[in-house]
Scaffold this motif. Sequence first.
Motif, short mmCIF file in Angstrom:
data_model
loop_
_atom_site.label_atom_id
_atom_site.label_comp_id
_atom_site.label_asym_id
_atom_site.label_seq_id
_atom_site.Cartn_x
_atom_site.Cartn_y
_atom_site.Cartn_z
N LYS A 111 0.86 -1.17 0.00
CA LYS A 111 0.00 0.00 0.00
C LYS A 111 0.91 1.22 0.00
N VAL A 112 0.79 2.05 -1.05
CA VAL A 112 1.72 3.14 -1.27
C VAL A 112 0.97 4.47 -1.27
N SER A 113 1.48 5.45 -0.55
CA SER A 113 0.87 6.79 -0.56
C SER A 113 1.11 7.45 -1.91
N LEU A 114 0.21 8.37 -2.30
CA LEU A 114 0.31 8.99 -3.62
C LEU A 114 1.59 9.81 -3.77
N ASP A 115 2.11 10.33 -2.66
CA ASP A 115 3.36 11.08 -2.76
C ASP A 115 4.58 10.17 -2.78
N GLY A 116 4.35 8.86 -2.59
CA GLY A 116 5.44 7.90 -2.67
C GLY A 116 6.32 7.83 -1.44
N LEU A 117 5.97 8.57 -0.39
CA LEU A 117 6.83 8.62 0.79
C LEU A 117 6.57 7.49 1.77
N GLU A 118 5.37 6.90 1.70
CA GLU A 118 5.03 5.82 2.61
C GLU A 118 4.64 4.58 1.83
N ALA A 119 5.21 3.44 2.20
CA ALA A 119 4.91 2.17 1.55
C ALA A 119 4.83 1.08 2.61
N GLU A 120 3.65 0.49 2.72
CA GLU A 120 3.42 -0.57 3.71
C GLU A 120 3.27 -1.90 3.00
N THR A 121 4.09 -2.87 3.34
CA THR A 121 3.96 -4.21 2.77
C THR A 121 2.86 -4.96 3.51
N ILE A 122 1.79 -5.32 2.78
CA ILE A 122 0.66 -6.00 3.43
C ILE A 122 0.63 -7.49 3.12
N TYR A 123 1.45 -7.93 2.18
CA TYR A 123 1.59 -9.36 1.93
C TYR A 123 2.95 -9.61 1.30
N LYS A 124 3.61 -10.66 1.75
CA LYS A 124 4.91 -11.02 1.20
C LYS A 124 4.97 -12.53 1.08
N GLY A 125 5.31 -13.02 -0.08
CA GLY A 125 5.38 -14.46 -0.30
C GLY A 125 5.50 -14.75 -1.77
N ILE A 126 5.41 -16.02 -2.13
CA ILE A 126 5.51 -16.41 -3.54
C ILE A 126 4.22 -16.02 -4.25
N SER A 127 4.37 -15.34 -5.35
CA SER A 127 3.20 -14.85 -6.08
C SER A 127 2.38 -16.01 -6.64
N PRO A 128 1.06 -16.01 -6.42
CA PRO A 128 0.21 -17.05 -7.00
C PRO A 128 -0.33 -16.67 -8.38
N TYR A 129 0.08 -15.50 -8.91
CA TYR A 129 -0.47 -15.06 -10.18
C TYR A 129 0.02 -15.93 -11.33
N TYR A 130 -0.75 -15.92 -12.39
CA TYR A 130 -0.34 -16.58 -13.62
C TYR A 130 0.83 -15.80 -14.22
N SER A 131 1.93 -16.46 -14.49
CA SER A 131 3.19 -15.84 -14.89
C SER A 131 3.77 -15.14 -13.67
N SER A 132 4.95 -14.56 -13.82
CA SER A 132 5.61 -13.95 -12.67
C SER A 132 5.15 -12.52 -12.43
N PHE A 133 4.35 -11.96 -13.34
CA PHE A 133 3.90 -10.59 -13.16
C PHE A 133 2.40 -10.50 -13.41
N PRO A 134 1.68 -9.77 -12.58
CA PRO A 134 0.26 -9.52 -12.86
C PRO A 134 0.13 -8.52 -14.01
N PHE A 135 -0.87 -8.68 -14.85
CA PHE A 135 -1.09 -7.75 -15.94
C PHE A 135 -2.57 -7.79 -16.30
N PRO A 136 -3.05 -6.85 -17.16
CA PRO A 136 -4.50 -6.68 -17.32
C PRO A 136 -5.29 -7.93 -17.67
N THR A 137 -4.72 -8.85 -18.45
CA THR A 137 -5.49 -10.04 -18.79
C THR A 137 -5.71 -10.94 -17.58
N ASN A 138 -5.01 -10.70 -16.52
CA ASN A 138 -5.24 -11.40 -15.26
C ASN A 138 -5.68 -10.38 -14.22
#
Length: 287
Positions: A20-47
């Motif tokens: 979760k990232v603030s619009l000014d980019g100064l604050e970034a909170e990691t709310i989940y960390k682990g192996i990505s379950p998405y199809y392929s290694s990167f999420p993109f619009p078709t997913n």
Amino acid sequence: MQFESDGNSFLSFGSHQVKKVSLDGLEAETIYKGISPYYSSFPFPTNEIIKKGKKIFYNNRSEDGTYNRYQKEYLPNLKLIGFLDLEKSETTNFLSFPDQSLSQNGLIFPHSNWASHFIFSKSELIVVFQGEPALFVFEGEEPFTFIQKIDLDLGEFKIYPGNPEGEEGMDILDARTTLGSIECIEKINEFILIGYNQGFSEKQIRNLENASTPQEKGKIIRKFEGENSSRIQLLDENFQVLDDFIKPKYLKISSLMVRDGHLWGSKFDPDTEDDFFTINKLEVREK
């Protein structure tokens, strides 16, 4: 990325974590960390990743390794959609192929044939599988009980019937090129939009099979892809067809996503090589 409802931050979906990232980019909170379950290694619009309440829903392509994709038990044991519970910081994968799906017939299908896309509409979860011209409707809350299958009339949609285990099946590249494909499903206001391509005709496939070299085959594929434009079918919330038309020129149908009541999609011209890309803002208007 998706804006949060507070308007002051956005969720960033990475290959190994969600922040979760603030619009000014100064604050970034990691709310989940682990192996990505998405199809392929990167999420993109078709997913498309959908945030609903305190859960983030995604297309799941992680596997437990019990079966491989050339075994008939593989597809029935997949969990096709999952969610990340933001309160518990844990993932749950669910939703097997319904018994009414072609993927439950005990045969083998190319990998590209059963990729899923989904939306939430009213109180329902609506899922499409890439190589099957149908909507699969589930309850929109746990345990996501199957409700019904709705066949879609997508014209001469090229369907692969599957091949028995142990027999040589369709090449994955040929499958991606020649078979019918549902490329996206989106919910925009009161409309359900389905983007699809019917695939190659029998005549086009025969011409392709007669190609004598890879170069000739590639040339024929590009020619037929230009002739077979993707289409958009528009339905209302009760799954009644309102219209079916050729997509706008140069719109990459698989890139469509919904933000702020509008459709957004990238421009793609196969005959022009640019060092930039263009994003189109679209809306649904009555004729």
